[in-house]
Write a protein that holds these residues in place. Structure first.
Motif, short mmCIF file in Angstrom:
data_model
loop_
_atom_site.label_atom_id
_atom_site.label_comp_id
_atom_site.label_asym_id
_atom_site.label_seq_id
_atom_site.Cartn_x
_atom_site.Cartn_y
_atom_site.Cartn_z
N THR A 244 30.21 17.70 7.65
CA THR A 244 29.18 16.67 7.47
C THR A 244 28.38 16.41 8.73
OG1 THR A 244 30.85 14.99 7.95
CG2 THR A 244 30.46 15.52 5.64
N THR A 245 29.00 16.56 9.89
CA THR A 245 28.32 16.26 11.16
C THR A 245 27.67 17.53 11.70
OG1 THR A 245 29.94 14.55 11.64
CG2 THR A 245 28.62 15.37 13.48
N ARG A 246 26.40 17.45 12.03
CA ARG A 246 25.72 18.60 12.62
C ARG A 246 26.02 18.66 14.10
NH1 ARG A 246 21.42 21.84 11.22
NH2 ARG A 246 20.20 22.69 12.94
N PRO A 247 26.77 19.66 14.56
CA PRO A 247 27.12 19.74 15.98
C PRO A 247 25.87 19.93 16.83
CG PRO A 247 28.46 21.23 14.65
CD PRO A 247 27.33 20.77 13.79
N PRO A 248 25.91 19.45 18.06
CA PRO A 248 24.76 19.69 18.96
C PRO A 248 24.65 21.17 19.32
CG PRO A 248 26.57 18.64 20.14
CD PRO A 248 26.95 18.63 18.69
N SER A 249 23.50 21.55 19.81
CA SER A 249 23.29 22.94 20.22
C SER A 249 23.96 23.19 21.57
CB SER A 249 21.80 23.24 20.32
OG SER A 249 21.17 23.08 19.07
N GLY A 250 24.31 24.42 21.78
CA GLY A 250 24.93 24.78 23.05
C GLY A 250 26.44 24.73 22.96
N ALA A 251 27.11 25.75 23.45
CA ALA A 251 28.57 25.82 23.42
C ALA A 251 29.07 26.14 24.82
CB ALA A 251 29.03 26.88 22.43
N LEU A 252 30.15 25.48 25.20
CA LEU A 252 30.71 25.63 26.53
C LEU A 252 31.88 26.60 26.51
CD1 LEU A 252 30.85 24.75 29.52
CD2 LEU A 252 32.40 22.92 28.79
N VAL A 253 31.85 27.60 27.38
CA VAL A 253 32.96 28.53 27.57
C VAL A 253 33.21 28.60 29.06
CG1 VAL A 253 33.81 30.87 27.26
CG2 VAL A 253 32.32 29.86 25.52
N ALA A 316 38.60 30.33 27.24
CA ALA A 316 38.93 28.90 27.35
C ALA A 316 37.64 28.13 27.19
CB ALA A 316 39.58 28.60 28.70
N THR A 317 37.68 27.03 26.42
CA THR A 317 36.44 26.35 26.04
C THR A 317 36.17 25.07 26.83
OG1 THR A 317 37.55 25.13 24.27
CG2 THR A 317 36.60 27.28 23.72
N GLY A 318 37.08 24.63 27.70
CA GLY A 318 36.76 23.50 28.55
C GLY A 318 37.17 22.15 28.00
N HIS A 319 36.52 21.08 28.51
CA HIS A 319 36.95 19.72 28.24
C HIS A 319 36.58 19.28 26.82
CE1 HIS A 319 32.77 19.49 29.79
NE2 HIS A 319 32.65 18.52 28.87
N PHE A 320 37.15 18.15 26.43
CA PHE A 320 36.92 17.57 25.11
C PHE A 320 35.65 16.73 25.16
CE2 PHE A 320 37.79 14.60 21.60
CZ PHE A 320 38.14 15.50 20.60
N ASN A 321 34.69 17.04 24.26
CA ASN A 321 33.40 16.36 24.25
C ASN A 321 33.44 15.11 23.37
OD1 ASN A 321 31.69 18.34 25.79
ND2 ASN A 321 32.43 19.69 24.17
N LYS A 446 45.06 20.48 26.25
CA LYS A 446 44.60 20.19 27.60
C LYS A 446 44.78 21.41 28.49
CE LYS A 446 45.00 16.68 31.23
NZ LYS A 446 45.70 15.46 31.67
N GLY A 447 43.74 21.73 29.23
CA GLY A 447 43.78 22.89 30.13
C GLY A 447 43.40 24.19 29.47
N GLU A 448 43.33 24.22 28.14
CA GLU A 448 42.97 25.45 27.42
C GLU A 448 41.73 25.29 26.56
OE1 GLU A 448 46.39 27.79 25.78
OE2 GLU A 448 47.50 25.94 26.21
N GLY A 449 41.48 24.07 26.13
CA GLY A 449 40.37 23.86 25.22
C GLY A 449 40.80 24.14 23.79
#
Length: 662
Positions: A244-253, A316-321, A446-449
């Protein structure tokens, strides 16, 4: 004009056939009714409709096309309008000009079929239809020419056009995208929508339809790395998961390893989205990567062209948004047993990874069954699945696992896509079918994404390692599944199917997928470039040289064939002389056939009767009025075949050295 209407109907019918799968059923019926009336009107003296009647029929046909297309102006609407026009055209053929216009419509109908399909089969049919229509055009212009001869001439014309066609294909500037801006309303049947509930994926697995094909730059990844990502589900209402939620553009790796480059050729009629290999790090132009690592659909929709990707199989995808908080929510109440179990695991664990391991151990050691036909669930569905039925397909296990993780306070989500695929050894590419549909999960650690976790792998490991059919009980496997115990015939048919698929795939990638980018690469290999006028001059020189070489080769072949061609009568004459030479009876090159007959009469009178009939037939067929007489040509062939000078002996009263004594 007389007798041409049946031929005209045959030409228009050749143009209608490729459109029939895309038309409303009434349109072919409309065409054949009016074509039949037009074809029968001439021999039976039926009157053709007057202009006012034809005008009323025209407006009626246009209105019906508009209504049957629901007012949508697209390729199907244009094809329907064209076919309705072709159906009415035969009712106003009164002059030669009307015939030529109708033939032109037939040509246009055949070419317009490329709006719907450019497959190898359709291309072959299109060429055959063009030869068919051209032969009818020749017959209409020259009524005395036999239809068989008209087809020969039409085929020769088409063959002579092939060199120029190849030059234009390789060297003419390529135009990417839709030429006319008309979109197709193909109905996507990928099966993945914005909702996921029990039965959503299991229904897809019963179809063998291909969704896309993948060609890898290097070795094909192992089966456990072939997760093709399509959609991420976020919210749960106790029954259905929704995106239902449209994610924002851009992905962090933050880190990526083991990069894989590959091309995806989408089967557009079976898919409505792109499914890159998990996890995409480089995407095609015109697409956009969302923050949940799924792709937005390209502008203008999917095309039958290769999409180039690069993905990382270790990352690894990084921190929690902040926007990802949606992946921690559950309904306010329900499924109390599952909640208590998850909280107990969380209380006993020192880190989130231990909760994940406990959930996987629970699913792998409590008699859970992987099946396409689980019992229906009602009420507290997650509790009933985890503690009572314990039978389900991948969506059941993914749903229950994510519910447990969120109940334990760990962010988790369901990912829908495809797993595995069939390696085609004849083309070294991967075929991903509807039967490979799958749902798995991701948890944030945590630490892995975001980390991929597939709960199905602990219940049915063969599903991941060997394919969809191997993970199911024998009774649940789809009828098209070819397992270890398949018969020799079934395996042979499968190889034929893969071979045909490889032919079509190479056609799609190398011919249909010959884009501007591929053309630039091809021209650079020839020392040309599309970036400046000198490059195009070089390309034009190559094209002219290619055409010249082809025409020179064709001229040489025709010249040699004309020189070496031997008529049937001449071939029989050569065989007759060969048989005589074996008896030391040789004709001098300057001796004519009749003089040679006089020689035989004088020197070998016992051969004269049969030689006379053979030589006189040959002379009549070669120099007389009987040239081309098939009856006498057959008599000559039979006479020469029967002729055997060794079995014709001289009469006993003949004397001299020429008499053969037995």
């Amino acid at each position: 004009m007389k007798g041409t209407l049946p031929l005209l109907v045959a030409a228009l019918a050749a143009g209608l056939i490729p459109h029939m799968p895309h038309l409303s059923p009434w349109i072919p019926a409309w065409c054949f009714v009016f074509w039949g009336y037009a074809a029968l009107s001439e021999p039976r003296g039926w009157p053709l409709p007057r202009p006012l009647s034809r005008m009323c029929l025209t407006f009626l046909g246009f209105a019906c096309v508009f209504v049957s297309s629901n007012g949508v102006i697209d390729n199907s609407f244009g094809a329907g309008l064209l076919c309705v026009m072709a159906g009415l055209k035969t009712l106003e053929v009164r002059r030669e000009r009307d015939l030529f216009i109708a033939i032109f419509i037939a040509y246009f109908m055949v070419v317009s079929s490329l709006f719907f399909s450019a497959s190898l089969v359709m291309t072959v049919y299109m060429v055959a239809a063009m030869i068919h229509i051209t032969a009818i055009l020749l017959r209409i212009n020259c009524p005395g020419v036999p239809l068989k001869e008209a087809f020969k001439v039409s085929g020769a014309i088409t063959g002579k056009a092939i060199p120029l066609t190849l030059v234009l294909f390789f060297f003419f500037p390529r135009i990417d995208g839709s030429l006319f801006g008309i979109s197709s309303n193909r109905s996507a049947t990928s099966g993945f929508s914005n909702t996921l509930s029990p039965g959503s994926v299991s229904r897809m697995v019963k179809s063998e339809a291909p969704v896309f094909r993948v060609t890898f730059g290097d070795a094909i990844p192992s089966p456990d790395q072939r997760y093709f990502r399509g959609i991420v589900f976020q919210t749960f209402d106790g029954i259905t998961w929704r995106s239902t939620t449209r994610p924002p553009s851009g992905a962090l790796v933050t880190s990526a390893a083991s990069h894989v480059s590959y091309d995806i050729m989408v089967e557009t009629k079976n898919s409505d989205r792109l499914f890159p290999l998990d996890l995409p790090t480089r995407i095609p132009k015109g697409t956009r990567l969302r923050a949940d690592y799924t792709l937005e659909k390209p502008k203008g929709g999917l095309k039958e062209a290769p999409y180039r990707f690069q993905s990382a199989t270790a990352y690894a995808t990084g921190h929690f948004n902040p926007w990802e908080a949606v992946f921690t929510r559950l309904p306010a109440g329900g499924n109390p047993q599952s909640r208590r179990l998850a909280r107990r695991w969380r209380a006993q664990a020192t880190e989130a990874r231990q909760v994940v391991d406990n959930a996987l151990a629970y699913l792998g050691s409590n008699g859970f069954v992987y099946t396409l036909n689980p019992p229906p669930l009602s009420g507290e569905r997650v509790d009933r699945f985890l503690f009572e039925s314990r039978k389900g397909f991948c969506e059941h296990y993914a749903s229950a696992f994510v519910y447990l993780m969120r109940a334990a306070g760990i962010p988790a989500r369901i990912v829908g896509g495809y797993l595995g695929g069939t390696v085609n050894p004849m083309g070294h590419y991967l075929i991903v079918r509807q039967a490979d549909a799958h749902a798995w999960t991701e948890v944030w650690l945590k630490g892995e994404g975001w980390v991929r976790v597939d709960p199905t792998s602990v219940v049915a490991p063969d599903r991941v390692e060997r394919g969809a059919g191997f993970g199911l009980p024998e009774a649940d496997r789809p009828s098209f599944f070819i397992g270890d115990g398949a018969s020799f015939l079934a395996r042979g048919l499968k190889r034929i199917q893969l071979g045909w698929d490889a032919v079509n795939y190479h056609w799609d990638t190398r011919v249909i997928g010959y884009s501007g980018t591929l053309q630039d690469a091809f021209l650079k290999k020839l020392g040309a470039s599309s970036g400046n006028w000198k490059g195009w001059l070089t390309a034009a020189a190559w094209g002219i040289s290619f055409c010249g070489a082809i025409f020179a080769l064709a001229w040489l072949i025709l010249e040699l064939r004309s020189r070496n061609r031997t008529s049937p009568a001449r071939a029989s004459w050569e065989l007759f002389q060969k048989k005589l030479r074996k008896e030391n009876i040789t004709r001098h090159g300057a001796t004519g056939p009749l003089d040679f007959l006089d020689y035989i009469k004088r020197e070998h009178p016992h051969l004269y009767p049969e030689a006379r009939s053979i030589i006189r037939l040959y002379v009549a067929l070669t120099y007389g009025r009987d040239a081309g007489n098939n009856t006498k040509l057959g008599d000559l062939k039979r006479a020469v075949t029967r002729f055997n000078p060794r079995k014709i002996h001289p009469r006993a009263q003949e004397t001299g050295p020429r008499v053969r004594r037995i």
